[in-house]
Each structure stands twice: as structure tokens, then as C-alpha cells.
Design a protein around this motif. Structure first.
Motif, PDB file in Angstrom:
ATOM      1  N   THR A  89       0.475   6.279  -2.502  1.00  0.00           N
ATOM      2  CA  THR A  89       0.041   5.064  -3.203  1.00  0.00           C
ATOM      3  C   THR A  89      -0.657   4.118  -2.242  1.00  0.00           C
ATOM      4  OG1 THR A  89       1.802   5.262  -4.833  1.00  0.00           O
ATOM      5  CG2 THR A  89       0.848   3.073  -4.538  1.00  0.00           C
ATOM      6  N   ASN A  90      -0.086   3.926  -1.060  1.00  0.00           N
ATOM      7  CA  ASN A  90      -0.717   3.061  -0.062  1.00  0.00           C
ATOM      8  C   ASN A  90      -2.107   3.564   0.313  1.00  0.00           C
ATOM      9  OD1 ASN A  90       1.456   1.307   0.040  1.00  0.00           O
ATOM     10  ND2 ASN A  90       2.423   2.365   1.750  1.00  0.00           N
ATOM     11  N   CYS A  91      -2.248   4.866   0.478  1.00  0.00           N
ATOM     12  CA  CYS A  91      -3.551   5.442   0.825  1.00  0.00           C
ATOM     13  C   CYS A  91      -4.564   5.215  -0.293  1.00  0.00           C
ATOM     14  CB  CYS A  91      -3.417   6.934   1.111  1.00  0.00           C
ATOM     15  SG  CYS A  91      -2.552   7.313   2.641  1.00  0.00           S
ATOM     16  N   VAL A  98       1.946  15.469  -9.390  1.00  0.00           N
ATOM     17  CA  VAL A  98       0.842  14.633  -9.880  1.00  0.00           C
ATOM     18  C   VAL A  98       1.346  13.723 -10.995  1.00  0.00           C
ATOM     19  CG1 VAL A  98      -1.392  14.661 -11.082  1.00  0.00           C
ATOM     20  CG2 VAL A  98      -1.003  16.181  -9.146  1.00  0.00           C
ATOM     21  N   SER A  99       2.163  14.255 -11.888  1.00  0.00           N
ATOM     22  CA  SER A  99       2.738  13.426 -12.953  1.00  0.00           C
ATOM     23  C   SER A  99       3.572  12.290 -12.371  1.00  0.00           C
ATOM     24  CB  SER A  99       3.602  14.272 -13.883  1.00  0.00           C
ATOM     25  OG  SER A  99       2.822  15.193 -14.580  1.00  0.00           O
ATOM     26  N   ALA A 100       4.385  12.612 -11.368  1.00  0.00           N
ATOM     27  CA  ALA A 100       5.210  11.587 -10.727  1.00  0.00           C
ATOM     28  C   ALA A 100       4.340  10.544 -10.031  1.00  0.00           C
ATOM     29  CB  ALA A 100       6.158  12.232  -9.726  1.00  0.00           C
ATOM     30  N   LEU A 101       3.262  10.989  -9.404  1.00  0.00           N
ATOM     31  CA  LEU A 101       2.338  10.057  -8.758  1.00  0.00           C
ATOM     32  C   LEU A 101       1.687   9.139  -9.786  1.00  0.00           C
ATOM     33  CD1 LEU A 101       0.827   9.052  -6.240  1.00  0.00           C
ATOM     34  CD2 LEU A 101      -0.863  10.858  -6.680  1.00  0.00           C
ATOM     35  N   PHE A 102       1.242   9.699 -10.900  1.00  0.00           N
ATOM     36  CA  PHE A 102       0.640   8.885 -11.959  1.00  0.00           C
ATOM     37  C   PHE A 102       1.623   7.828 -12.457  1.00  0.00           C
ATOM     38  CE2 PHE A 102      -2.735  12.088 -13.687  1.00  0.00           C
ATOM     39  CZ  PHE A 102      -3.484  11.906 -12.544  1.00  0.00           C
ATOM     40  N   LYS A 103       2.862   8.237 -12.674  1.00  0.00           N
ATOM     41  CA  LYS A 103       3.894   7.311 -13.146  1.00  0.00           C
ATOM     42  C   LYS A 103       4.091   6.193 -12.134  1.00  0.00           C
ATOM     43  CE  LYS A 103       8.716   7.322 -14.751  1.00  0.00           C
ATOM     44  NZ  LYS A 103       9.458   6.496 -13.834  1.00  0.00           N
ATOM     45  N   GLU A 135       3.413   2.172 -12.602  1.00  0.00           N
ATOM     46  CA  GLU A 135       4.504   1.211 -12.442  1.00  0.00           C
ATOM     47  C   GLU A 135       4.238   0.241 -11.298  1.00  0.00           C
ATOM     48  OE1 GLU A 135       7.881   3.809 -12.020  1.00  0.00           O
ATOM     49  OE2 GLU A 135       8.128   3.991 -14.202  1.00  0.00           O
ATOM     50  N   TYR A 136       3.584   0.700 -10.259  1.00  0.00           N
ATOM     51  CA  TYR A 136       3.229  -0.126  -9.105  1.00  0.00           C
ATOM     52  C   TYR A 136       2.128  -1.128  -9.466  1.00  0.00           C
ATOM     53  CZ  TYR A 136       1.783  -1.136  -4.269  1.00  0.00           C
ATOM     54  OH  TYR A 136       1.452  -1.751  -3.081  1.00  0.00           O
ATOM     55  N   GLY A 137       1.375  -0.801 -10.508  1.00  0.00           N
ATOM     56  CA  GLY A 137       0.277  -1.664 -10.932  1.00  0.00           C
ATOM     57  C   GLY A 137      -1.046  -1.310 -10.284  1.00  0.00           C
ATOM     58  N   ALA A 138      -1.080  -0.163  -9.625  1.00  0.00           N
ATOM     59  CA  ALA A 138      -2.306   0.248  -8.939  1.00  0.00           C
ATOM     60  C   ALA A 138      -3.358   0.765  -9.919  1.00  0.00           C
ATOM     61  CB  ALA A 138      -2.001   1.317  -7.892  1.00  0.00           C
ATOM     62  N   ILE A 139      -2.918   1.490 -10.931  1.00  0.00           N
ATOM     63  CA  ILE A 139      -3.850   2.046 -11.914  1.00  0.00           C
ATOM     64  C   ILE A 139      -3.418   1.580 -13.295  1.00  0.00           C
ATOM     65  CG2 ILE A 139      -4.824   4.132 -12.939  1.00  0.00           C
ATOM     66  CD1 ILE A 139      -4.545   5.545 -10.330  1.00  0.00           C
ATOM     67  N   SER A 140      -4.355   1.016 -14.009  1.00  0.00           N
ATOM     68  CA  SER A 140      -4.072   0.484 -15.346  1.00  0.00           C
ATOM     69  C   SER A 140      -4.128   1.591 -16.394  1.00  0.00           C
ATOM     70  CB  SER A 140      -5.090  -0.597 -15.701  1.00  0.00           C
ATOM     71  OG  SER A 140      -6.365  -0.011 -15.905  1.00  0.00           O
ATOM     72  N   SER A 141      -3.574   1.289 -17.545  1.00  0.00           N
ATOM     73  CA  SER A 141      -3.638   2.260 -18.649  1.00  0.00           C
ATOM     74  C   SER A 141      -5.084   2.531 -19.026  1.00  0.00           C
ATOM     75  CB  SER A 141      -2.832   1.765 -19.842  1.00  0.00           C
ATOM     76  OG  SER A 141      -3.306   0.518 -20.295  1.00  0.00           O
ATOM     77  N   ASP A 142      -5.952   1.535 -18.931  1.00  0.00           N
ATOM     78  CA  ASP A 142      -7.376   1.743 -19.228  1.00  0.00           C
ATOM     79  C   ASP A 142      -8.002   2.776 -18.288  1.00  0.00           C
ATOM     80  OD1 ASP A 142      -7.300  -0.070 -21.306  1.00  0.00           O
ATOM     81  OD2 ASP A 142      -8.151  -1.716 -20.136  1.00  0.00           O
ATOM     82  N   GLN A 143      -7.622   2.719 -17.010  1.00  0.00           N
ATOM     83  CA  GLN A 143      -8.162   3.688 -16.051  1.00  0.00           C
ATOM     84  C   GLN A 143      -7.683   5.104 -16.385  1.00  0.00           C
ATOM     85  OE1 GLN A 143     -10.557   3.254 -14.182  1.00  0.00           O
ATOM     86  NE2 GLN A 143     -10.435   1.427 -12.936  1.00  0.00           N
TER      87      GLN A 143
END
Length: 93
Positions: A19-21, A53-58, A62-70
Motif C-alpha cells: 500500500t505504501n509503495c 490481490v483480493s486482500a490488497l484491494f480490500k 479500507e485505507y482510503g487509497a483507492i475509491s469505489s469509483d476507481q
């Protein structure tokens, strides 16, 4: 860089570091492309890596890095290319 980040994630399984990367790329307007590429990349991987990948997406959501729109845009673009991908996987396997 996305492929490199995902490759490292599949080895280390470190969702926080990944996520940081991703966030450090400072390219939030292109995160839909990350979504699309991560799904495509995971299609040729084993089930464990697909679950990663599913866990990363989740986590990214949750972290707020990627929005539902993205996510919606990324999956829509993925579906737009599904016929090309089928041909690729038929030829590849």
C-alpha cells in the motif's frame, strides 16, 4: 512499476508495504489502471496469489487509497478488454 510492486507483494505478502509503495507512486488518478492490471496479472497466478490481490484491494479501499469509483472504472476497462484477453489466454495456454 505496478508489475514490480505486485511481484514483490506476491513474495513478501506485506499488504502495508505494498500500500505504501502504491500510494508513493502519487498517481491516484490512474489507480483504475492498477486495478485492471492487478486482475490481469493475477489471472495467470495460483489461487493463493489471486486471494492476495483480493486482500490488497480490500486493504487499499479500507485505507482510503483507492475509491469505489476507481474500482468501478478499473473493472469496466477490464470488461471492455475481455475478448482480447480470452484470445491471449487461449494462445498462451
Amino acid at each position: 512499476e505496478i508489475k514490480m510492486i505486485l511481484d514483490e507483494y506476491f513474495v513478501a505478502h506485506d499488504v502495508d508495504e505494498t500500500t505504501n509503495c502504491i500510494v508513493s507512486l502519487n498517481a491516484s488518478r490512474f489507480y483504475h489502471e492498477l486495478v485492471k492490471r492487478a486482475v490481469i496479472f493475477s489471472m495467470s497466478r495460483n489461487e493463493t496469489e489471486q486471494q492476495l490481490v483480493s486482500a490488497l484491494f480490500k486493504h487499499l479501499f479500507e485505507y482510503g487509497a483507492i475509491s469505489s469509483d476507481q474500482y468501478i472504472i478499473g473493472f469496466a476497462r477490464l470488461f471492455d478488454e475481455i475478448d482480447e484477453m480470452k484470445l491471449y489466454f487461449i494462445l498462451w495456454h
